[in-house]
Design a protein around this motif. Structure first.
Motif, PDB file in Angstrom:
ATOM      1  N   THR A 489       0.852  -1.242   0.129  1.00 39.33           N
ATOM      2  CA  THR A 489       0.134  -0.161  -0.034  1.00 39.33           C
ATOM      3  C   THR A 489       0.861   1.146   0.080  1.00 39.33           C
ATOM      4  O   THR A 489       0.417   2.325  -0.264  1.00 39.33           O
ATOM      5  CB  THR A 489      -0.963   0.016   1.332  1.00 39.33           C
ATOM      6  OG1 THR A 489      -0.080   0.004   2.444  1.00 39.33           O
ATOM      7  CG2 THR A 489      -1.877  -1.105   1.178  1.00 39.33           C
ATOM      8  N   ALA A 490       2.029   1.140   0.365  1.00 40.29           N
ATOM      9  CA  ALA A 490       3.056   2.359   0.491  1.00 40.29           C
ATOM     10  C   ALA A 490       4.507   1.869   0.688  1.00 40.29           C
ATOM     11  O   ALA A 490       4.693   0.761   1.082  1.00 40.29           O
ATOM     12  CB  ALA A 490       2.677   3.180   1.528  1.00 40.29           C
ATOM     13  N   VAL A 491       5.490   2.600   0.324  1.00 42.73           N
ATOM     14  CA  VAL A 491       6.752   2.326   0.365  1.00 42.73           C
ATOM     15  C   VAL A 491       7.459   3.512   0.836  1.00 42.73           C
ATOM     16  O   VAL A 491       7.353   4.736   0.370  1.00 42.73           O
ATOM     17  CB  VAL A 491       7.359   1.779  -0.895  1.00 42.73           C
ATOM     18  CG1 VAL A 491       7.280   2.735  -1.970  1.00 42.73           C
ATOM     19  CG2 VAL A 491       9.078   1.428  -0.803  1.00 42.73           C
ATOM     20  N   THR A 492       8.280   3.474   1.884  1.00 49.42           N
ATOM     21  CA  THR A 492       9.083   4.652   2.264  1.00 49.42           C
ATOM     22  C   THR A 492      10.554   4.199   2.424  1.00 49.42           C
ATOM     23  O   THR A 492      11.084   3.298   2.887  1.00 49.42           O
ATOM     24  CB  THR A 492       8.467   5.127   3.636  1.00 49.42           C
ATOM     25  OG1 THR A 492       7.019   5.062   3.741  1.00 49.42           O
ATOM     26  CG2 THR A 492       9.206   6.401   4.119  1.00 49.42           C
ATOM     27  N   VAL A 493      11.408   5.311   1.996  1.00 51.47           N
ATOM     28  CA  VAL A 493      12.704   5.152   1.971  1.00 51.47           C
ATOM     29  C   VAL A 493      13.348   5.832   3.228  1.00 51.47           C
ATOM     30  O   VAL A 493      12.996   6.887   3.680  1.00 51.47           O
ATOM     31  CB  VAL A 493      13.532   5.817   0.769  1.00 51.47           C
ATOM     32  CG1 VAL A 493      15.067   6.054   0.731  1.00 51.47           C
ATOM     33  CG2 VAL A 493      13.040   4.952  -0.457  1.00 51.47           C
ATOM     34  N   ASP A 494      14.099   5.021   3.950  1.00 49.72           N
ATOM     35  CA  ASP A 494      14.789   5.428   5.209  1.00 49.72           C
ATOM     36  C   ASP A 494      13.797   6.075   6.277  1.00 49.72           C
ATOM     37  O   ASP A 494      13.743   7.468   6.577  1.00 49.72           O
ATOM     38  CB  ASP A 494      15.829   6.411   5.106  1.00 49.72           C
ATOM     39  CG  ASP A 494      16.882   6.698   6.133  1.00 49.72           C
ATOM     40  OD1 ASP A 494      16.871   5.807   7.103  1.00 49.72           O
ATOM     41  OD2 ASP A 494      17.641   7.767   6.262  1.00 49.72           O
ATOM     42  N   PRO A 495      12.765   5.563   6.534  1.00 51.78           N
ATOM     43  CA  PRO A 495      11.584   5.962   7.304  1.00 51.78           C
ATOM     44  C   PRO A 495      12.128   6.497   8.837  1.00 51.78           C
ATOM     45  O   PRO A 495      11.457   7.413   9.216  1.00 51.78           O
ATOM     46  CB  PRO A 495      10.705   5.083   7.287  1.00 51.78           C
ATOM     47  CG  PRO A 495      11.390   3.768   7.325  1.00 51.78           C
ATOM     48  CD  PRO A 495      12.343   3.985   6.239  1.00 51.78           C
ATOM     49  N   ASP A 639       5.941  13.718   2.657  1.00 57.54           N
ATOM     50  CA  ASP A 639       7.405  12.979   2.367  1.00 57.54           C
ATOM     51  C   ASP A 639       7.674  12.595   1.216  1.00 57.54           C
ATOM     52  O   ASP A 639       7.342  11.825   0.592  1.00 57.54           O
ATOM     53  CB  ASP A 639       7.299  11.696   3.189  1.00 57.54           C
ATOM     54  CG  ASP A 639       8.813  11.147   3.805  1.00 57.54           C
ATOM     55  OD1 ASP A 639       9.708  11.674   3.001  1.00 57.54           O
ATOM     56  OD2 ASP A 639       8.798  10.343   4.566  1.00 57.54           O
ATOM     57  N   PRO A 640       8.969  13.300   0.387  1.00 64.44           N
ATOM     58  CA  PRO A 640       9.235  13.014  -0.803  1.00 64.44           C
ATOM     59  C   PRO A 640      10.004  11.744  -0.753  1.00 64.44           C
ATOM     60  O   PRO A 640      10.062  11.196  -1.773  1.00 64.44           O
ATOM     61  CB  PRO A 640      10.270  14.099  -1.085  1.00 64.44           C
ATOM     62  CG  PRO A 640      10.936  14.395   0.147  1.00 64.44           C
ATOM     63  CD  PRO A 640       9.820  14.437   1.176  1.00 64.44           C
ATOM     64  N   LEU A 641      10.189  10.924   0.185  1.00 63.13           N
ATOM     65  CA  LEU A 641      10.679   9.658   0.096  1.00 63.13           C
ATOM     66  C   LEU A 641       9.673   8.358   0.275  1.00 63.13           C
ATOM     67  O   LEU A 641      10.020   7.639   0.554  1.00 63.13           O
ATOM     68  CB  LEU A 641      11.948   9.390   1.117  1.00 63.13           C
ATOM     69  CG  LEU A 641      13.289  10.255   0.665  1.00 63.13           C
ATOM     70  CD1 LEU A 641      14.314  10.138   1.692  1.00 63.13           C
ATOM     71  CD2 LEU A 641      13.468   9.940  -0.701  1.00 63.13           C
TER      72      LEU A 641
END
Length: 650
Positions: A489-495, A639-641
Motif C-alpha cells: 500500500t505504500a513504500v518509504t525510503v529510510d523512514p 514526505d518526498p521519500l
C-alpha cells in the motif's frame, strides 16, 4: 571464504588472541619517566608551593612557570643548580650530571592566567603554568600529593590512591596516573560523599547545599553508567571517579574526574544526560587520548556510546536521529566541513559536525557490522591505545579487526568528505505473478556531488503487515525489486532516519536562521541589544523589510513583534503562536526567518537563555517562570521519500 577474506581474517584472529601481549610489549618499549609532585595549595591566600622530582639527563633544560610563581631551590646529587629566568614564563637550568632533579617553587598565581585559586573554588589547568612544565617531557608517570587547609578539598588528574587528615588540619590526597601528558587540579569548600561501583570509588565533591540536594542522585546515576559503559567499552580506566562542583559554568571531563558548574548541577536533566557524556570521556578523550593532528573523534564516539545510547534505552533514538539530520540541513554550505577536520568546540556548526554528524556515522557503522562487533571494536580501541593517543586510522583498524573485514573505505568516505547524499524515490509500481507480488522502484542520489556508498533501508506497508528491506546504492541510482506475500500500500525510503543524508524540504528550525553568517538581526524597539547579543552575539538593527529567502531573526516585545508582522505581511505559522505563553520563539515555514518575543524583559531574558538548548526546534513557548510550555518541530505536509500505491482489490 574467499582468499582476500582469509588474508584479512588472519591478522584479525591474531589480534583477538594477542592483545594483552601487544599491550605489554608496547608499554615496555615506551615506559615513561616518573614525575612526582608534592604541592601545597592555600585557596584563602591564592598561594601555591611545591616540590617536583623527575629524572633528567645532564645538560641544559627549559621549563615554564607562570609569572607570580618562582623557583626557590633546585638539587641534583651534590649540586644546587640555579634556575635562570629567561623571558616571560620561561626558565632554564643546567644540570651538571644525570639524576633526579628536585625543584621547589612557590608564589601567588596571577589573575591573568586561565587558572584561579580562591576560597569558593579553584581551577588549575596545565596551561595556567601552576607547576614547572619541562620541555621534552611529553608523557610521564604521575604521582601527585596535594595538601589543602581544613575546609577545603582537592581533586586531580588520575586515580585517588590515598587520603589523610593531618593533626595540623591539612587534608592530603595522593593521585596517580600511569601515563599522562598534563596535570589538572580543582579545589573547593566541598563535602564528600562516595559509593563503590564495579570496584571503583565514585565520589561527589559538592558545596554543602548542593551536597544535601543532589549528591545522592549523581552517585546513583554515575554507578549505573559505570556498569553500563564498562560492559560495552571495557573496564573503567581509573580507580576512582569524582564529580566535582565549580563556580565556573562548565562541564569538563578530565582523567578520573569531571568538573560541573554549581549552577549546572541542579538542572534535572544533567545527571540523566550530560553526566553520562562526561563519564564516557573517561574512555574516549582522557583514557584514549585524541591525536588532534588527525582530527577529534572522541566527541562523536562519546555522543554515540553515551548520549545516544540513553536515548535508545528511553525510546528517543529515532527522534534524535531526525534532530541530527535537521541540524545538518540547517548548516550553511560555507560552514560545512568533513568530520576529519573537527578539532573541538561544542556550539553551532562545530557541534553539528563533530558531535551529531559523527555520532550518526557511528550509528551507520553499528547497523552495518552489528552491535556485538561494534562493542568489540570499541574494546579493542581501548585495549590498544589506553593512556596513549589514537587517530581515525586507529579506529578504522580496531573496528575492522572486530568485524573481520576492511572498514577503512567506510571511514575514509564518511570522515573525509563534506556534504551529504540526497535521496529521491520514483518509478514505483507493483505486479502479481502466481500469488506473489513484486514491488519495483528506483532510489536515486540527486545531490550534485559524486554518489556515496549506501545501504538504504526501505519500509513497505502491505495488506498483511509491514515488511523491511535493504537496497545497496553505491552508484547514482539503483533499481530495486522486492518480492512480497501481499500487495503493497505504500513504500518509504529510510523512514527512521538511519542514514547520514540531506533531508529534502526540511521544516525550518531556529538554527536555519541562527547559524547563517549573513543572518540579519532586527529589533522591533530600542534597548534590546543585550538580549539580541545573547542569541547572535551582534548588535541588532531597526528595519521593516522582509525577504522570505534571506536569513532573518526578529526580536522584540509581544505587542511590537505583532505590529511588525502586520506591517510586513508575515503570517503566523500556527494560530495564536505570537501570543502564547509568556515568551516564545517560532520559525516561518518556507523561509529562513525566526521570531523571538516576550511580554516583558524577564520573559526575553528567559527565552534568550533557553534558546542555546533549543536550536533544533521550530517553536518554543515558555511560561512566566521560564519553564517550557510547548516545544517542537513543524510537521511537513508530505514526505518526498514515500510513495502511496493504488489500492488492489482483494
Amino acid at each position: 571464504m574467499r582468499p582476500d577474506q582469509l588474508a584479512w581474517r588472519i591478522p584479525h584472529i591474531l589480534l583477538r588472541v594477542l592483545p594483552a601481549l601487544l599491550l605489554l610489549t608496547s608499554a615496555a618499549w615506551a615506559a615513561p619517566p616518573t614525575l612526582s609532585l608534592d604541592v601545597h595549595l592555600d585557596p584563602d591566600r591564592g598561594t601555591i608551593g611545591g616540590e617536583l622530582s623527575v629524572d633528567l639527563p645532564a645538560g641544559d633544560h627549559r621549563f615554564r612557570l607562570a609569572a607570580g610563581l618562582e623557583p626557590t631551590q633546585a638539587r641534583i646529587g651534590d649540586h644546587d643548580p640555579q634556575a635562570i629566568h629567561a623571558a616571560g614564563d620561561r626558565y632554564r637550568i643546567h644540570l651538571p650530571e644525570a639524576g633526579t632533579l628536585q625543584l621547589a617553587w612557590q608564589g601567588e598565581l596571577p589573575s591573568d592566567t586561565r587558572g584561579f585559586l580562591a576560597p569558593d573554588g579553584g581551577f588549575l589547568p596545565p596551561d595556567a603554568g601552576w607547576y614547572p612544565r619541562f620541555d621534552g617531557l611529553e608523557v610521564f608517570l604521575l604521582r601527585l600529593q596535594l595538601r589543602v587547609p581544613e575546609g577545603q578539598r582537592a581533586v586531580a588528574t588520575g586515580s585517588l590512591v590515598d587520603e589523610s587528615l593531618s593533626q595540623a588540619g591539612y587534608r592530603s590526597s595522593v593521585y596517580e596516573h600511569p601515563r599522562i601528558d598534563a596535570i589538572v587540579v580543582a579545589t573547593g569548600p566541598w563535602q564528600e560523599r562516595q559509593v563503590e561501583a564495579n570496584g571503583v570509588r565514585v565520589r561527589t565533591l559538592f558545596p554543602e547545599s548542593l551536597d544535601e540536594a543532589h549528591a545522592s542522585t549523581y552517585l546513583e546515576h554515575a554507578a549505573e553508567y559505570l556498569a553500563m559503559f564498562s560492559e560495552r567499552a571495557g573496564p573503567y580506566p581509573y580507580q576512582s571517579f569524582t564529580i566535582a562542583a565549580s563556580p565556573m559554568p562548565v562541564g569538563f571531563a578530565f582523567p578520573g574526574f569531571t568538573l560541573l558548574g554549581e549552577r549546572v548541577i541542579p538542572l534535572p536533566f544533567i545527571p540523566r544526560t550530560s553526566l553520562a557524556h562526561e563519564l564516557m570521556h573517561s574512555w574516549w578523550g582522557t583514557g584514549v587520548r585524541v591525536d588532534y593532528a588527525t582530527g577529534n573523534w572522541s566527541e562523536a564516539l562519546t555522543t554515540f556510546m553515551a548520549d545516544y545510547h540513553l536515548d535508545e534505552l528511553h525510546g528517543r533514538d529515532r527522534e534524535t536521529r531526525y534532530r541530527w539530520l535537521l541540524d545538518l540541513a540547517a548548516l550553511p554550505p560555507e560552514l560545512d566541513r568533513p568530520l576529519v577536520s573537527f578539532r573541538g568546540g561544542n556550539q553551532g556548526a562545530a557541534r553539528i559536525v563533530g558531535y551529531n554528524r559523527g555520532a550518526l556515522m557511528f550509528h551507520m557503522l553499528r547497523e552495518d557490522i552489528g552491535a556485538a562487533d561494534f562493542d568489540a571494536g570499541a574494546r579493542l580501541l581501548r585495549d590498544r591505545h589506553l593512556f596513549d593517543e589514537a587517530g581515525w586510522n586507529d579506529l578504522a583498524r580496531a573496528f575492522s579487526d572486530a568485524a573481520g573485514r576492511d572498514l577503512r573505505p567506510f571511514f575514509t568516505t564518511w570522515t573525509g568528505r563534506p556534504g551529504l547524499p540526497e535521496l529521491a524515490l520514483h518509478s514505483v509500481s507493483q505486479g502479481e505473478d502466481a500469488d506473489q507480488w513484486t514491488l519495483t522502484g528506483v532510489i536515486e542520489q540527486v545531490q550534485s556531488e559524486p554518489p556515496w556508498p549506501l545501504r538504504v533501508p526501505v519500509a513497505i506497508d502491505t495488506r498483511d503487515g509491514p515488511q523491511r528491506s535493504l537496497v545497496t546504492l553505491d552508484e547514482r541510482q539503483s533499481t530495486f525489486s522486492i518480492d512480497l506475500p501481499a500487495p503493497a500500500t505504500a513504500v518509504t525510503v529510510d523512514p527512521d532516519f538511519e542514514l547520514l543524508r540531506r533531508v529534502s524540504n526540511p521544516p525550518p528550525i531556529l538554527r536555519t536562521a541562527s547559524l547563517h553568517p549573513d543572518t540579519r538581526l532586527i529589533a522591533t524597539q530600542d534597548g534590546l541589544e543585550p538580549f539580541a547579543r545573547a542569541i547572535l552575539d551582534r548588535s541588532p538593527e531597526r528595519a521593516e523589510a522582509f525577504q522570505a529567502d534571506a536569513p532573518l531573526l526578529v526580536i522584540g516585545s509581544t505587542r511590537d513583534v505583532a505590529d511588525w508582522m502586520t506591517r510586513t505581511g508575515i503570517p503566523e505559522p500556527a494560530p495564536g503562536i505570537a501570543q502564547r505563553g509568556h515568551a516564545r520563539m517560532w520559525t516561518l515555514p518556507d523561509t529562513r526567518t525566526a521570531v523571538v518575543s516576550a511580554d516583558n524583559a524577564t520573559g526575553l531574558q528567559n527565552i534568550t537563555r533557553m534558546l542555546r538548548h533549543h536550536g533544533h526546534r521550530s517553536f518554543l513557548v515558555l511560561d512566566t517562570d521560564g519553564r517550557t510550555q510547548e516545544a517542537g518541530v513543524w510537521e511537513t505536509e508530505s514526505d518526498p521519500l514515500r510513495a502511496n500505491l493504488p489500492s488492489v482489490a482483494p
